[in-house]
Design an enzyme around this catalytic site. Structure first.
Site, PDB file in Angstrom:
ATOM      1  N   LYS A 195       2.049   5.637   0.110  1.00 57.19           N
ATOM      2  CA  LYS A 195       2.559   5.239  -1.204  1.00 57.19           C
ATOM      3  C   LYS A 195       3.774   6.094  -1.519  1.00 57.19           C
ATOM      4  CE  LYS A 195       1.381   4.895  -6.076  1.00 57.19           C
ATOM      5  NZ  LYS A 195       0.314   4.949  -7.079  1.00 57.19           N
ATOM      6  N   LYS A 248       2.975   0.821   0.333  1.00 65.06           N
ATOM      7  CA  LYS A 248       3.435   0.445  -1.000  1.00 65.06           C
ATOM      8  C   LYS A 248       4.695   1.213  -1.355  1.00 65.06           C
ATOM      9  CE  LYS A 248       2.076   0.966  -5.743  1.00 65.06           C
ATOM     10  NZ  LYS A 248       1.251   1.680  -6.644  1.00 65.06           N
TER      11      LYS A 248
HETATM   12  C1  PBG Z   1      -1.227   4.258 -10.276  1.00 64.86           C
HETATM   13  C2  PBG Z   1      -0.534   3.106  -9.688  1.00 64.86           C
HETATM   14  C3  PBG Z   1       0.811   2.725  -9.799  1.00 64.86           C
HETATM   15  C4  PBG Z   1       0.921   1.479  -9.188  1.00 64.86           C
HETATM   16  C5  PBG Z   1      -0.336   1.160  -8.690  1.00 64.86           C
HETATM   17  N1  PBG Z   1      -1.207   2.179  -8.982  1.00 64.86           N
HETATM   18  C6  PBG Z   1       1.946   3.362 -10.504  1.00 64.86           C
HETATM   19  C7  PBG Z   1       2.478   4.653 -10.080  1.00 64.86           C
HETATM   20  O1  PBG Z   1       2.130   5.246  -9.055  1.00 64.86           O
HETATM   21  O2  PBG Z   1       3.298   5.150 -10.863  1.00 64.86           O
HETATM   22  C8  PBG Z   1       2.166   0.642  -9.112  1.00 64.86           C
HETATM   23  C9  PBG Z   1       1.943  -0.822  -8.981  1.00 64.86           C
HETATM   24  C10 PBG Z   1       3.124  -1.666  -9.263  1.00 64.86           C
HETATM   25  O3  PBG Z   1       4.247  -1.178  -9.519  1.00 64.86           O
HETATM   26  O4  PBG Z   1       2.954  -2.889  -9.264  1.00 64.86           O
HETATM   27  N2  PBG Z   1      -1.101   5.445  -9.619  1.00 64.86           N
END
Ligand code: PBG
Length: 326
Positions: A195, A248
């Site tokens: 991520k 992601k």
């Molecule tokens: C929470 C989380 C996030 C997303 C999914 N889980 C946001 C972040 O890390 O700031 C993003 C999902 C999206 O942008 O569609 N940690």
């Protein structure tokens, strides 16, 4: 000599093209992200994500029916609690918003719908970071215990899969251990393994009210310059017991998806995130692109790169379009 090989031969008719297509997108690949808000009684549209809303638990039954009728196999739930605290302890409450949402979905759809829960603290902390903060730093190990309790509470509510998105080191192992100790060895873990710290999450933070109050997430989410490091993250999560790994965002990271697919055998998921969704919606509202053909191209490309599963806000539209194609 004039070319003997003519690649256009197999592109001549629709049927020929179908026969030789290397990638197929199916509704069973899709996971629909859902925002459940404890503080509302009716759905509230999300301004930066046209077509998406925050929902109260009371609207989940009809959503579950719609998803099942469209053949969408899974949802991933994000909770927006009525109150936050410094350590996000609200996130592990047995009657918290996500726990109630899981029960409602399971009551409505049973095993027809796979219920996945996002495990993280950022929606539950006053400072908006994904872990416990001390002296301006996000602490790793004290966060693990809260994440593990959150995951167990989701399992108790009936979640089929828990999905840690916090990016703390060792969270998959800590969650696996806690689930097993609590008798939930059947509950799977889909880890947000690779991520990245990304600008593509802004609409989500608006929707989930989870933007960090200070600083950013670069001390725990990955640096977008790195791809080999993503393989180390995945390797670590596999060793700790992840059942599905995720990359992601998706679109700017197709190379990472492809490398993870090549190296590992477990299912790979990709998150077509909020910013990717918002760009397509905005360009289509402006009349610059055709939404339907662009969405199907984007989702198919994510599969072609190597993803087995796609988390996407386009899931309901895509399911309808895929049905029409057939
Ligand atoms: C929470 C989380 C996030 C997303 C999914 N889980 C946001 C972040 O890390 O700031 C993003 C999902 C999206 O942008 O569609 N940690």
């Amino acid at each position: 000599m004039f070319p003997r090989v003519r690649l256009r031969r197999l592109r001549r008719t629709e049927r020929l093209r179908e026969m030789v297509a290397e990638t197929s997108l199916s509704v069973s690949d899709l996971i629909y992200p859902v925002f459940v808000d404890e503080g509302i009684e009716r759905r509230v549209p999300i301004r930066s994500m046209p077509g998406q809303s925050r929902l109260p638990v009371s609207e989940l039954r009809s959503l579950a029916e719609e998803l099942v009728s469209l053949g969408i196999p899974a949802v991933i739930l994000f909770g927006i609690p009525a109150k936050k605290d410094a350590e996000g302890r609200e996130s592990a409450r047995g009657d918290g918003v996500v726990q109630r949402a899981v029960r409602e979905l399971k009551r409505s759809a049973g095993d027809e719908l796979v219920v996945i829960t996002d495990v993280c603290l950022c929606e539950y902390t006053t400072h908006g970071h994904c872990g416990v903060v001390e002296g301006g730093e996000v602490l790793n190990d004290p966060t693990l215990e809260i994440l593990a309790r959150q995951a167990v509470s989701h399992a108790e509510a009936g979640a089929d899969v828990v999905a840690p998105s916090d990016m703390m080191d060792g969270r998959v192992g800590a969650i696996r251990q806690a689930l097993d100790d609590a008798g939930f060895e059947r509950v799977a873990i889909m880890s947000y393994s690779a991520k990245y710290a990304s600008s593509f999450y802004s609409p989500f933070r608006d929707a989930a009210k989870s933007a960090p109050a200070f600083g950013d997430r670069r001390s725990y989410q990955m640096d977008f310059r790195n791809a080999r490091e993503a393989l180390r993250e995945v390797e670590q999560d596999v060793a700790e017991g992840a059942d599905i790994v995720m990359v992601k965002p998706a679109l700017a990271y197709l190379d990472v998806i492809a490398r993870v697919r090549e190296r590992f055998s477990l299912p790979v998921a990709a998150y077509n995130v909020s910013g990717e969704y918002a760009m397509v919606k905005a360009a289509s509202a402006a009349g610059y692109i055709d939404e339907r053909s662009m969405v199907l191209e984007v989702l198919t490309a994510i599969k072609r790169a190597g993803a087995d599963l796609i988390l996407t806000y386009h899931a309901l539209d895509a399911a309808r379009w895929l049905e029409e194609v057939r």
